[in-house]
Write a protein that holds these residues in place. Structure first.
Motif, PDB file in Angstrom:
ATOM      1  N   PHE A 279     -90.099 -19.985 -55.643  1.00 29.63           N
ATOM      2  CA  PHE A 279     -90.817 -20.510 -54.803  1.00 29.63           C
ATOM      3  C   PHE A 279     -89.884 -20.965 -53.319  1.00 29.63           C
ATOM      4  O   PHE A 279     -89.015 -21.798 -54.459  1.00 29.63           O
ATOM      5  N   GLN A 280     -90.009 -20.852 -52.445  1.00 30.69           N
ATOM      6  CA  GLN A 280     -89.268 -21.572 -52.107  1.00 30.69           C
ATOM      7  C   GLN A 280     -89.512 -23.296 -51.152  1.00 30.69           C
ATOM      8  O   GLN A 280     -88.435 -23.621 -51.675  1.00 30.69           O
ATOM      9  N   GLY A 281     -90.748 -23.353 -52.173  1.00 32.55           N
ATOM     10  CA  GLY A 281     -90.184 -25.000 -52.235  1.00 32.55           C
ATOM     11  C   GLY A 281     -89.324 -25.738 -53.566  1.00 32.55           C
ATOM     12  O   GLY A 281     -89.093 -26.872 -53.374  1.00 32.55           O
ATOM     13  N   VAL A 282     -89.114 -24.537 -54.205  1.00 35.42           N
ATOM     14  CA  VAL A 282     -87.455 -25.271 -54.994  1.00 35.42           C
ATOM     15  C   VAL A 282     -86.165 -24.465 -54.497  1.00 35.42           C
ATOM     16  O   VAL A 282     -86.103 -25.102 -54.425  1.00 35.42           O
ATOM     17  N   ASN A 283     -87.222 -23.521 -54.034  1.00 37.37           N
ATOM     18  CA  ASN A 283     -85.373 -22.834 -53.827  1.00 37.37           C
ATOM     19  C   ASN A 283     -84.770 -23.162 -52.163  1.00 37.37           C
ATOM     20  O   ASN A 283     -83.788 -23.222 -51.950  1.00 37.37           O
ATOM     21  N   PHE A 284     -85.646 -23.863 -52.325  1.00 36.78           N
ATOM     22  CA  PHE A 284     -84.950 -24.228 -50.885  1.00 36.78           C
ATOM     23  C   PHE A 284     -84.714 -26.261 -50.964  1.00 36.78           C
ATOM     24  O   PHE A 284     -83.101 -26.607 -50.184  1.00 36.78           O
ATOM     25  N   LYS A 285     -85.521 -26.138 -51.352  1.00 36.22           N
ATOM     26  CA  LYS A 285     -84.696 -27.592 -51.944  1.00 36.22           C
ATOM     27  C   LYS A 285     -82.982 -27.680 -52.976  1.00 36.22           C
ATOM     28  O   LYS A 285     -82.166 -28.461 -52.651  1.00 36.22           O
ATOM     29  N   VAL A 286     -82.955 -26.391 -53.524  1.00 33.98           N
ATOM     30  CA  VAL A 286     -81.900 -26.098 -54.743  1.00 33.98           C
ATOM     31  C   VAL A 286     -80.537 -25.659 -52.737  1.00 33.98           C
ATOM     32  O   VAL A 286     -79.654 -25.995 -53.361  1.00 33.98           O
ATOM     33  N   ALA A 287     -80.367 -25.419 -51.967  1.00 33.25           N
ATOM     34  CA  ALA A 287     -80.090 -24.746 -51.225  1.00 33.25           C
ATOM     35  C   ALA A 287     -79.299 -25.526 -50.160  1.00 33.25           C
ATOM     36  O   ALA A 287     -78.512 -26.024 -49.761  1.00 33.25           O
ATOM     37  N   ASP A 288     -80.754 -26.729 -50.006  1.00 37.82           N
ATOM     38  CA  ASP A 288     -80.296 -28.006 -49.610  1.00 37.82           C
ATOM     39  C   ASP A 288     -79.734 -28.720 -50.273  1.00 37.82           C
ATOM     40  O   ASP A 288     -78.700 -29.313 -49.900  1.00 37.82           O
ATOM     41  N   SER A 289     -79.525 -29.011 -51.741  1.00 37.18           N
ATOM     42  CA  SER A 289     -78.761 -30.093 -52.535  1.00 37.18           C
ATOM     43  C   SER A 289     -77.298 -28.999 -51.826  1.00 37.18           C
ATOM     44  O   SER A 289     -76.659 -30.142 -52.167  1.00 37.18           O
ATOM     45  N   ILE A 290     -76.901 -27.684 -52.101  1.00 41.44           N
ATOM     46  CA  ILE A 290     -75.609 -27.600 -52.910  1.00 41.44           C
ATOM     47  C   ILE A 290     -75.080 -27.507 -51.482  1.00 41.44           C
ATOM     48  O   ILE A 290     -73.930 -28.083 -51.682  1.00 41.44           O
ATOM     49  N   THR A 291     -75.178 -27.416 -50.073  1.00 38.67           N
ATOM     50  CA  THR A 291     -75.192 -26.648 -48.720  1.00 38.67           C
ATOM     51  C   THR A 291     -74.721 -28.769 -49.006  1.00 38.67           C
ATOM     52  O   THR A 291     -73.379 -29.360 -48.375  1.00 38.67           O
ATOM     53  N   LEU A 292     -75.742 -29.849 -48.761  1.00 38.45           N
ATOM     54  CA  LEU A 292     -74.898 -31.548 -49.381  1.00 38.45           C
ATOM     55  C   LEU A 292     -73.843 -31.237 -50.022  1.00 38.45           C
ATOM     56  O   LEU A 292     -73.098 -32.176 -49.568  1.00 38.45           O
ATOM     57  N   LEU A 293     -73.940 -30.996 -51.422  1.00 38.17           N
ATOM     58  CA  LEU A 293     -72.946 -31.453 -52.440  1.00 38.17           C
ATOM     59  C   LEU A 293     -71.684 -30.657 -51.968  1.00 38.17           C
ATOM     60  O   LEU A 293     -70.390 -31.857 -51.545  1.00 38.17           O
ATOM     61  N   ASP A 294     -71.768 -29.269 -51.113  1.00 37.99           N
ATOM     62  CA  ASP A 294     -70.503 -29.369 -50.313  1.00 37.99           C
ATOM     63  C   ASP A 294     -69.572 -29.750 -48.972  1.00 37.99           C
ATOM     64  O   ASP A 294     -68.646 -29.702 -48.846  1.00 37.99           O
ATOM     65  N   ALA A 295     -70.376 -30.115 -48.045  1.00 40.05           N
ATOM     66  CA  ALA A 295     -70.537 -30.567 -47.414  1.00 40.05           C
ATOM     67  C   ALA A 295     -69.777 -31.890 -47.233  1.00 40.05           C
ATOM     68  O   ALA A 295     -68.504 -32.715 -46.799  1.00 40.05           O
ATOM     69  N   ALA A 296     -70.199 -32.688 -48.128  1.00 42.87           N
ATOM     70  CA  ALA A 296     -69.508 -34.120 -48.708  1.00 42.87           C
ATOM     71  C   ALA A 296     -68.410 -33.835 -49.634  1.00 42.87           C
ATOM     72  O   ALA A 296     -67.073 -34.011 -49.210  1.00 42.87           O
ATOM     73  N   ARG A 297     -68.143 -32.263 -50.369  1.00 40.95           N
ATOM     74  CA  ARG A 297     -67.020 -32.536 -50.892  1.00 40.95           C
ATOM     75  C   ARG A 297     -65.383 -32.278 -49.663  1.00 40.95           C
ATOM     76  O   ARG A 297     -64.489 -32.262 -49.922  1.00 40.95           O
ATOM     77  N   GLY A 298     -66.533 -31.794 -48.677  1.00 35.76           N
ATOM     78  CA  GLY A 298     -65.464 -30.854 -47.995  1.00 35.76           C
ATOM     79  C   GLY A 298     -64.478 -32.481 -46.631  1.00 35.76           C
ATOM     80  O   GLY A 298     -63.604 -33.431 -46.829  1.00 35.76           O
TER      81      GLY A 298
END
Lengths: 411, 377
Positions: A279-298
């Motif tokens: 469900f996109q309601g779930v996997n988009f949350k995952v996509a947003d989350s990993i993007t945030l983490l990677d951006a933070a890491r950078g």
């Protein structure tokens, strides 16, 4: 940290830290959250024995002479435990900074060496009941009497206080001077007239030894002054770097832990006949989350490199503040998304996400609230831009009517 | 909408809370349960199921009285004393679907606080996807034999009577084969599992329930067999309104506490509420709270007129519960380090409010309902 960005030594360090992370007993994590353990002394000792504390400091004091670029790798890994253990781990790096940069040779031998070995525990006493953000309003006083300073006042929200052998304390030494020219920094040993009380009942970060301190005419030898008398402003500004870089790097670890749990869960849990990750309601949350983490890491990596390369201090300050703000906000959001993905079970102690969420609520507040980060970021950025740090071409001129100076009304 | 008698009632209930509830909340939170005595006191004072007809022990009060009770409990920090679940979520099932015999047997005791109610829908494998429940009930002679497991059941550790959603016909699509069966806690084969430890709502006992060849009389079925799914869908409307009312009241209270704090607390030589960043944060919260309140008032009015407000109830439930969480987050931030300390009430509000976008239908499920209405699902 992104593994492809690591050199061989860093990969080895990562492995060492991961071995340590595996060593940490589950019971310690749980006993701290339930406050059966109020400080993880054994954990700090073990980290010291593995030579994993204060990685940046010179080898002659027991460190490894590494850089921030290396240390953030370790902190991110330890961050997966949440705030209490991560804070115990980074405290030698934070308090050690003041001693390493401003201390005398004797002070380094006496305080920095045992700190790095994990034999002594330190804490930084900065916040007072009357305020945290408003550091220069410090009311704790230190009056000089012969070869001693006599401290009077209170500090609170001091993480690690319950077990600390010594404290880095900021106190007013010149009540008549302007606020930022009348404060000094001291090493204060635990002892008579230094009352320490563990604070039960925090939302999270439990078992990290958070406490309050009361100095009732505590006598401190004059040789324990760190830096110059009335010179604590300099110490304070320097301390912003380790406090905030460690907060930022640790936050990423917390977010990573929660997201890992949520991603695995969403690949197994079924609803409406499908794995919920479909469900996109779930996997988009995952996509947003990993993007945030990677951006933070950078961003954390860039900030670390800025400090390591002795970049302009004002740019380092801005990047470190941005990293602290962004990484902590990101971590909270990722953990909150993770709880939502798990639904009701995420609100219970069957999964550690509720503990991580309770822990994470602190990181936007401690080591300078994210509002204080914004104060610094805008201040440094304005200084940079208005000081002439502009693009290679006049970007403002790239508009059809750009030359109509009559239209550009500013007052 | 509110009349003089409502205001008098609200005052009386506030006094009751100040005497019998607020002084004990910390203790109940610690114990993980609200003692039965507190339910009895609520019953004696007429604060349980006040909407019931007099012959069933109520006072025929309108829905606004239920709203007032939910709001005042939430505002006093007693959201984990889950009276609205008992009075306004579960009791209506019995009143609307029950036989006269069931009503006479149970409802007056519910109103007196002698019976605490719970409803058991969620299972380890079925939360949002309610039709996926696996607990079964089969008729043997004049007994229902129930087998299965329920979880996250609010009031689960103390409830005396539990409305259990069971599969009674496996041969039809899931939502056409569910029935609601009342299980008394002394029924053979019924067992409570452990009380679940949660991030918040500590005084509210949430438990697992086990049914192992649990036997209850045939007449314990509520309404008609195999219509349980539809009954639940109908009743969820009021459940979601109550959730929204509670979250709204929590948001209002959190804001009030924080506004006072921002007016008292000084930093950098002035009250912190006057820093523009904080001012705008407070203004945004006040605005969102007002929007929620206005929407909710309209929704409550329509609900009282008996209209179908399933879509608006879903909108209110998702938006207001999320809004209350935004408010909680910002209020903790405005408190700084103190907001992280349990001795400040905002800290518990923050823990308690996090479940609102999860229970009674997650925000995501609310969005699916709305999407269906828009022709999108």
């Amino acid at each position: 940290m992104f593994e492809f960005m690591l050199n061989e030594n860093q990969k080895f360090l990562l492995k060492e830290v991961q071995d340590f992370v595996k060593w940490v007993p589950k019971s310690l994590v749980l006993d701290m959250d339930s406050e059966h353990v109020t400080y993880p002394r054994q954990f700090v000792e073990e980290a010291g024995a593995r030579n994993l504390l204060g990685l940046r400091f010179p080898k002659k004091y027991g460190g490894r002479e590494l850089k921030w670029e290396d240390e953030i790798i370790a902190i991110e890994e330890i961050g997966i435990f949440g705030t209490a253990l991560a804070c115990a781990y980074v405290m030698p790096s934070i308090v050690g900074e003041a001693i390493n940069v401003f201390g005398t040779e004797e002070q380094k031998e006496k305080w920095l060496v045992p700190l790095i070995k994990g034999e002594k525990i330190a804490a930084e006493a900065l916040t007072e009941p009357r305020g945290g953000s408003d550091f220069f309003g410090t009311t704790t006083s230190a009056r000089k009497e012969g070869n001693e300073y006599v401290l009077r006042g209170q500090k609170r929200f001091v993480v690690g206080a319950a077990e600390a052998d010594f404290f880095l304390v900021y106190a007013r030494t010149d009540p008549k001077a302007p606020p930022h020219k009348g404060i000094s920094a001291f090493i204060v040993e635990r002892g008579p007239n230094v009352e320490v009380e563990y604070l039960y009942g925090l939302l999270g970060t439990r078992g990290g030894g958070t406490g309050r301190l009361v100095f009732k005419d505590a006598r401190v030898p004059a040789e324990n002054l760190i830096g110059k008398e009335n010179g604590a402003a300099e110490v304070f500004y320097q301390m912003m770097i380790p406090e905030r870089l460690t907060s930022a790097a640790g936050a990423i670890g917390m977010g990573k832990a929660a997201l890992e749990i949520a991603a695995k869960y969403s690949d197994r849990r079924k609803a409406f006949g499908e794995k919920i990750r479909r469900f996109q309601g779930v996997n988009f949350k995952v996509a947003d989350s990993i993007t945030l983490l990677d951006a933070a890491r950078g961003l954390v990596y860039a900030a670390a490199r800025s400090v390591d390369s002795s970049d302009e201090p004002s740019r380092s300050r801005r990047l470190v503040s941005e990293a602290k703000k962004f990484a902590t906000d990101a971590a909270w959001e990722v953990i909150n998304h993770s709880m939502q993905i798990l639904g009701g079970i995420g609100y219970t102690n069957i999964f550690p996400i509720e503990r991580l969420l309770r822990d994470a609520r602190l990181i936007m507040i401690w080591t300078g609230t994210n509002e204080i980060m914004n104060l610094i970021i805008q201040h440094e950025f304005y200084k940079e831009i208005l000081g002439g740090a502009l693009s290679a071409r006049d970007v403002e001129a790239d508009a059809p009517e750009a030359d109509k100076s009559d239209e550009k009304v500013y007052e | 909408m509110y009349k003089e008698e409502h205001n008098i009632f609200r005052e009386a209930f506030r006094k009751f809370l100040a005497t019998h509830v607020i002084p004990h909340i910390d203790e109940w939170e610690e114990k993980g349960e609200v003692p039965r005595d507190a339910w009895m006191k609520m019953g004696q004072a007429g604060f349980l199921c006040p909407w019931l007809p007099e012959k069933y022990g109520g006072s025929e009060a309108d829905f606004l009285y239920s709203v007032i009770i939910a709001e005042e409990l939430a505002k006093s920090g007693a959201v984990s004393f889950m009276v609205p679940l008992h009075s306004d979520i579960v009791a209506p099932y019995i009143f609307r679907l029950g036989t006269e015999r069931q009503k006479v047997a149970w409802l007056p005791r519910c109103a007196r606080g002698e019976i605490i109610l719970a409803i058991a829908m969620t299972e380890p494998g079925a939360g949002s996807d309610l039709a996926a429940i696996r607990t079964t009930a089969t008729l043997q002679g004049n007994k229902w034999i129930i087998n299965g497991q329920k979880t996250f059941i609010s009031n689960g550790a103390t409830a005396d009577l539990i409305v259990v959603a069971c599969k009674t016909d496996k041969s039809v699509p899931a939502h056409k084969g569910i029935s609601l069966i009342c299980v008394e806690s002394n029924s053979p084969g019924f067992r409570r599992g452990k009380k679940l430890k949660k991030m918040g709502l500590h005084a509210q006992d949430t438990a697992e329930l086990f049914f192992e060849d649990c036997r209850v009389p045939e007449e314990n079925i509520l309404g008609e067999p195999n219509k349980g799914f539809y009954y639940m869908m109908e009743h969820l409307q009021q459940e979601r309104i109550i959730a929204a009312v509670t979250a709204q009241a929590m948001a209002e209270r959190m804001f009030e506490i924080t506004l006072n704090y921002c007016k008292e607390r000084a930093a950098f030589g002035q009250m912190i509420g006057k820093f523009q960043h904080n001012t705008f944060k407070l203004v945004d919260m006040a605005t969102e709270i007002e929007l929620g309140k206005t929407f909710l008032e309209k929704l409550v009015r329509k609900h009282m007129e008996g209209k179908d407000v399933a879509v608006e109830a879903s909108m209110a439930k998702s938006w207001i519960c999320e809004m209350a969480n935004r408010v909680a987050y910002r209020c903790v931030q405005l408190h700084g380090g103190y907001g992280y300390m349990e001795e400040y009430p905002i800290c518990r509000f923050y823990r308690d409010v996090r479940v609102f976008p999860i229970f009674a239908g997650t925000t995501e499920i609310m969005k699916l309902i709305i999407a269906k209405h828009l022709g999108l699902a």
